[in-house]
Design an enzyme around this catalytic site. Structure first.
Site, PDB file in Angstrom:
ATOM      1  N   ASP A 234      -6.301   0.922   1.292  1.00  0.00           N
ATOM      2  CA  ASP A 234      -6.200   1.065   2.742  1.00  0.00           C
ATOM      3  C   ASP A 234      -7.541   0.660   3.354  1.00  0.00           C
ATOM      4  OD1 ASP A 234      -7.950   3.097   2.210  1.00  0.00           O
ATOM      5  OD2 ASP A 234      -6.817   4.645   3.258  1.00  0.00           O
TER       6      ASP A 234
ATOM      7  N   LYS B  11       0.838  -1.204   0.000  1.00  0.00           N
ATOM      8  CA  LYS B  11       0.000   0.000   0.000  1.00  0.00           C
ATOM      9  C   LYS B  11       0.872   1.252   0.000  1.00  0.00           C
ATOM     10  CE  LYS B  11      -1.427   2.117   3.479  1.00  0.00           C
ATOM     11  NZ  LYS B  11      -1.856   2.465   4.820  1.00  0.00           N
TER      12      LYS B  11
END
Ligand code: SF4
Length: 211
Positions: free
Chosen positions: A135, A117
């Site tokens: 996320d 991420k």
């Protein structure tokens, strides 16, 4: 729903959706993203302001006193891990990469505190590389909208979003979904009544069918 229609609705809701972390260099941005784990961008901006006013260069952060760093970042939590990550990061960038953060995803993923991420957020923001960082917000709204299944892993969600949206729209889609999750499709109490996506939302339909 057609992906372009979804993007347009997200744009109507959040025309200024974008990165809310403050930074002044690729290094300060990468630190901010690492520090943003399990906290808000607003909270990170407060501590990075203090952090980078005391440690203005990569070199100074590489030689920083860890206790001092922990004190500065205490308000955002996970201070032990986060302080270790950013001091190690500064040392690696300084010693191995001559002060320049690598642009290659595989090398980025070797850096302390950098997962998939974080690498996606970094590459998209600094180099405009098409990527969708998943996320907690993007994960939640993707599942509520029905773009992914409840049981999907974060990687599954990322793959499904990349398939659903055109590559040129990945960064825009990420920011739109992120803002939706952050400001309307809240984890505990989504504000569906005022959401422009409700007629196409799986969660909304399920709730109304059950009433
Ligand atoms: S309708 Fe509700 S659950 Fe669906 S995306 Fe909008 S806020 Fe989230």
């Amino acid at each position: 729903m057609d992906c372009k229609e979804l993007l347009n609705l997200l744009y109507q809701m959040y025309p200024n959706a974008g990165c809310e972390l403050e930074y002044f260099s690729p290094f300060s941005f990468l630190c901010a993203v690492i520090l943003s784990a399990q906290t808000t961008d607003k909270a990170v901006n407060k501590v990075t302001k203090e952090l980078f006013s005391r440690y203005k260069t990569i070199d100074s952060l590489a030689n920083a006193n860890r206790n001092e760093i922990m004190q500065i970042i205490a308000p955002i939590g996970l201070m032990k891990n986060k302080s270790e990550y950013i001091i190690k990061l500064a040392n690696i960038v300084k010693n191995k990469y001559n002060g320049i953060i690598p642009t290659n995803r595989e090398e980025l993923l070797q850096l302390p505190g950098v997962g998939r991420k974080t690498a996606n957020v970094y590459l998209a923001q600094i180099y405009n590389v098409p990527a969708i960082a998943v996320d907690t917000h993007v994960n939640r709204v993707s599942k509520r909208l029905g773009l992914a299944l409840e049981e999907d892993s974060v990687l599954d969600v990322e793959n499904k979003l990349m398939e659903y949206f055109a590559k040129d729209d990945w960064i825009r889609a990420h920011h739109g979904l992120l803002f939706l999750g952050r400001y309307k499709c809240l984890a505990k109490k989504p504000e569906c009544q005022t959401c422009l996506l409700k007629k196409n939302c799986k969660y909304w339909k399920e709730i109304n069918e059950n009433e």
